[in-house]
Design an enzyme around this catalytic site. Structure first.
Site, PDB file in Angstrom:
ATOM      1  N   CYS A   2      37.110  36.530  58.106  1.00 35.40           N
ATOM      2  CA  CYS A   2      36.681  37.244  59.305  1.00 35.40           C
ATOM      3  C   CYS A   2      37.264  36.489  60.478  1.00 35.40           C
ATOM      4  CB  CYS A   2      35.165  37.241  59.418  1.00 35.40           C
ATOM      5  SG  CYS A   2      34.343  37.882  57.954  1.00 35.40           S
ATOM      6  N   ARG A  27      42.818  38.975  60.134  1.00 35.75           N
ATOM      7  CA  ARG A  27      41.902  38.181  59.314  1.00 35.75           C
ATOM      8  C   ARG A  27      40.840  39.030  58.618  1.00 35.75           C
ATOM      9  NH1 ARG A  27      41.820  32.840  60.215  1.00 35.75           N
ATOM     10  NH2 ARG A  27      39.650  32.767  59.567  1.00 35.75           N
ATOM     11  N   TRP A  74      35.538  41.118  57.255  1.00 33.99           N
ATOM     12  CA  TRP A  74      36.095  41.463  55.933  1.00 33.99           C
ATOM     13  C   TRP A  74      34.941  41.220  54.970  1.00 33.99           C
ATOM     14  CZ3 TRP A  74      37.179  38.699  51.341  1.00 33.99           C
ATOM     15  CH2 TRP A  74      38.066  39.325  50.455  1.00 33.99           C
ATOM     16  N   ASN A 100      32.154  33.213  59.995  1.00 40.07           N
ATOM     17  CA  ASN A 100      33.250  33.399  59.035  1.00 40.07           C
ATOM     18  C   ASN A 100      33.012  32.431  57.883  1.00 40.07           C
ATOM     19  OD1 ASN A 100      35.798  33.752  57.776  1.00 40.07           O
ATOM     20  ND2 ASN A 100      36.633  32.044  58.955  1.00 40.07           N
ATOM     21  N   GLY A 101      33.045  32.936  56.645  1.00 35.29           N
ATOM     22  CA  GLY A 101      32.840  32.058  55.485  1.00 35.29           C
ATOM     23  C   GLY A 101      31.740  32.594  54.599  1.00 35.29           C
ATOM     24  N   GLU A 464      57.382  38.966  43.407  1.00 31.03           N
ATOM     25  CA  GLU A 464      57.165  39.133  44.851  1.00 31.03           C
ATOM     26  C   GLU A 464      57.386  40.599  45.263  1.00 31.03           C
ATOM     27  OE1 GLU A 464      55.790  37.534  47.107  1.00 31.03           O
ATOM     28  OE2 GLU A 464      56.574  38.307  48.983  1.00 31.03           O
ATOM     29  N   LYS A 468      54.639  43.175  46.953  1.00 27.99           N
ATOM     30  CA  LYS A 468      54.831  43.962  48.181  1.00 27.99           C
ATOM     31  C   LYS A 468      54.458  45.422  47.936  1.00 27.99           C
ATOM     32  CE  LYS A 468      55.167  40.924  49.629  1.00 27.99           C
ATOM     33  NZ  LYS A 468      54.422  40.035  50.421  1.00 27.99           N
ATOM     34  N   GLU A 471      50.613  45.685  47.636  1.00 28.92           N
ATOM     35  CA  GLU A 471      49.932  45.424  48.910  1.00 28.92           C
ATOM     36  C   GLU A 471      50.183  46.539  49.919  1.00 28.92           C
ATOM     37  OE1 GLU A 471      49.954  40.749  50.021  1.00 28.92           O
ATOM     38  OE2 GLU A 471      51.921  41.598  49.694  1.00 28.92           O
ATOM     39  N   HIS A 487      58.246  42.116  23.948  1.00 29.26           N
ATOM     40  CA  HIS A 487      56.982  41.556  23.455  1.00 29.26           C
ATOM     41  C   HIS A 487      55.767  42.328  23.993  1.00 29.26           C
ATOM     42  CE1 HIS A 487      59.285  38.389  21.684  1.00 29.26           C
ATOM     43  NE2 HIS A 487      59.760  37.997  22.852  1.00 29.26           N
ATOM     44  N   LYS A 583      44.963  38.751  55.808  1.00 26.35           N
ATOM     45  CA  LYS A 583      46.122  37.862  55.800  1.00 26.35           C
ATOM     46  C   LYS A 583      45.731  36.440  55.438  1.00 26.35           C
ATOM     47  CE  LYS A 583      50.450  36.906  57.793  1.00 26.35           C
ATOM     48  NZ  LYS A 583      51.109  37.355  56.550  1.00 26.35           N
TER      49      LYS A 583
END
Ligand code: G6P
Length: 588
Positions: A2, A27, A74, A100-101, A464, A468, A471, A487, A583
């Site tokens: 947050c 955030r 968040w 925040n936390g 990566e 992307k 996300e 496999h 982020k």
């Protein structure tokens, strides 16, 4: 996860609170709220949605008062609802809090507070802070004492700012970021310097277990035991102009284009610092490389290249798995911790554990003033400037670029890294923006599964690229080491699958073609990323030829970033702020 902000000023604070929250929205962005103090009364407005939306409907910026606090959320404890949005007030409405936390012991604290008659209005863990402060403040009207008693009760990780009806702000931090900004007539307490950088570049970074009390007389800092501390004022270097979208539609596409410059910027380092960094790697017996998300993919590249060219064992470890991989860590161990934000909780926790076991910590960050940078033995910054888009783009290539430069230096030039060549090839790749957008429109309607195949150094890029796509575009995508197809993953291939084949003409080329034939035979559609045309590809993204084939990873990620961006637009997703993500993940 947050963002929190508190402002005490000689001017009305609400417009600045709204602006700060907009800048820190990366955030967390499911709900927003502001509390201000006007004529000795605390007023709160909060709602679901992004800052702009909630401001339009509730006129947050129009609130009165010279002191206030704000929050973007968040959700962790309790759903996304108006009553769970911050700020949270105590029963008498004399104290409001943004947090925040995570308060791990909130249920037992809540139970005790309820027994004492406190009435809770949300399902959050955060609300206990307001009621605890009330409990202690009401007995002595002493804010410092109430803060000490409160933090003494809290378990978990937190940064919070409390506003009292007497016009004082107080704040505290434990394992979550909190920084004080100071200008001529205003004080800020913020999760990130971006929360006040538009107003002042003078900052005090609070240490863990610091509290600050801010009133008209100024800022006083004490530790959790109440002992006064002096913290120096740091001048924060970032240019505010960098945090604008300019002529681009989104931060993400702007940041993708900035890579022409940022891959070079990452490699200009202070000679003394980079020498110390490199010397530590050379003298280490045991090197673990850690990070989360995209930064973990950088760790994979560093480990492969480091082991190959320095003839030393580099072990990549996901930061969230680090605590289970501690057995080999001792005083001859070096940890390379990679993080854009330098605030990712999993990474901070990994480095804390490693330090306790005697290891030396080297970090590569983007935010030079972050907790990771400040606690590492040596820290290098990739100097990419603010990265606002939640999905890492320029920070990823900045990290890889700096890592190449470091390994090249230690190996006596065996990698042959050339920043000008990389920048030039990235520019050539970016020039294909429109054709990649067309390719998305042609190939992608109704595609549910994307696979990305790579071998050796291209495998981290496959991971990566897949990250992307997940996300940004909310499409299922999977990076696969191509030799592993047989496999298991081959069972998934049919005419509905789209497969990217990372296939420049290096030592993986012919094995990659075999993998392409295997998936083609099962009916999958193939997009080749290569400098060599081949009929097997249903579509091809042509990458420029590079004499030094070790540098291909830095080039081939560019079309995958562009592809993901345009796929996000096609899927009506906001590429800058993907749903359910943040982020800077400051909770574990
Ligand atoms: C979050 C972001 C990812 C990022 C990861 C690590 O999960 O959504 O895009 O790669 O954090 O962030 P860091 O700041 O440590 O590099």
């Amino acid at each position: 996860m947050c963002s929190i902000i508190g402002i005490l000023s000689k001017d009305i604070v609400a417009p600045a609170l709204v602006e700060s929250l907009k800048r820190m929205e990366y955030r967390g962005y499911d709900s927003v709220g502001i509390a201000t103090l006007s004529t000795n009364k605390i007023s709160v407005r909060k709602g679901i949605g992004k800052v702009g939306q909630v401001n339009s409907s509730l006129n947050l910026a129009g609130m009165e008062g010279f002191v206030g606090i704000g929050h973007t959320r968040w959700a962790t404890h309790g759903g996304v609802t108006e009553y769970n949005a911050h700020p949270h007030s105590c029963c008498t409405n004399n104290i409001a809090v943004v947090h925040n936390g995570i308060i791990e012991n909130y249920l037992s604290l809540k139970e005790e507070l309820v027994k004492k008659g406190h009435i809770f209005r949300s399902e959050t863990d955060s609300e206990v802070i307001a009621h605890l402060l009330e409990e202690y403040y009401n007995t002595g009207k002493d804010i410092k004492r109430a803060m000490m008693e409160t933090v003494n009760q809290l378990e978990g990780s937190y940064a919070f700012v409390a506003m009292f009806a007497n016009g004082t702000l107080s704040c505290a931090r434990l394992d979550e970021p909190l920084v004080i900004g100071i200008s001529d007539n205003t004080y800020y307490a913020s999760s990130d310097v971006l929360g006040f950088l538009q107003y002042t570049d003078q900052a005090i970074f609070l240490d863990n277990r610091d509290m600050a009390i801010i009133d008209k007389a100024g800022v006083s800092i004490v530790n959790f035991s109440g002992e006064p501390g002096t913290r120096s004022i740091t001048k924060v270097a970032w240019e505010l102009a960098d945090a604008n979208k300019g002529e681009f539609a989104h931060y993400t596409i702007k940041e993708i284009f900035e890579q022409r410059i940022s891959v070079k910027a990452a490699t200009y380092q202070d000679e003394h610092k980079i020498k110390t960094f490199c010397d530590s790697i050379v003298s280490a017996n045991n090197i673990l490389v850690t990070g989360s998300g995209s930064s973990y993919h950088t760790s994979l590249i560093i480990s492969m290249m480091g082991s190959r060219f320095l003839k030393k064992r580099f072990e990549p470890v996901m930061a969230s798995e680090f605590q289970y991989n501690m057995d080999s860590i001792d005083k001859d161990t070096v940890i390379m911790a990679i993080s854009q934000s330098g605030e990712t909780a999993d990474v901070l926790s990994a480095t804390k554990l490693a330090r306790e076991a005697g290891a030396k910590i080297l970090s590569i960050v983007n935010v030079q003033t972050s907790s990771l940078a400040r606690t590492a033995d040596v820290s290098l910054s990739i100097k990419s400037g603010p990265e606002i888009g939640v999905a890492a783009t320029k920070s990823f290539t900045g990290q890889v670029s700096l890592a190449y430069a470091i390994l090249d230096r230690i190996s006596g030039g065996k990698i042959g890294f050339d920043r000008e060549v990389i920048s030039d090839k990235i520019s050539k790749m970016l020039a294909q923006q429109e054709s990649i957008e067309r390719l998305v429109n042609i190939t992608m309607p109704k595609v549910n599964d994307i696979y990305l195949l790579g071998r050796s150094i291209h495998f981290p890029i496959a991971l990566e690229g897949a990250l992307k796509m997940k996300e940004l575009a909310y499409v299922h995508a999977e990076g696969i080491a191509a030799g592993e197809l047989k496999h298991g993953p081959l069972a998934l291939m049919d005419k509905n699958a789209v497969v990217f084949v990372l296939n420049p003409d290096d030592r993986t080329y012919s094995d990659m073609l075999s993998s392409a034939y295997q998936v083609k035979a099962r009916g999958a559609k193939i997009i080749g990323i290569s400098n060599v045309p081949n009929d097997i590809y249903d579509a091809m993204i042509e990458i420029p030829k590079i004499d030094n084939d070790l540098l291909y990873p830095l080039i081939e990620i560019i079309p995958l970033q562009l592809f993901s961006y345009y796929l996000a637009l096609q899927n009506n997703a906001n590429p800058d702020f993907p749903r359910n993500l943040a982020k800077s993940v400051t909770v574990r």
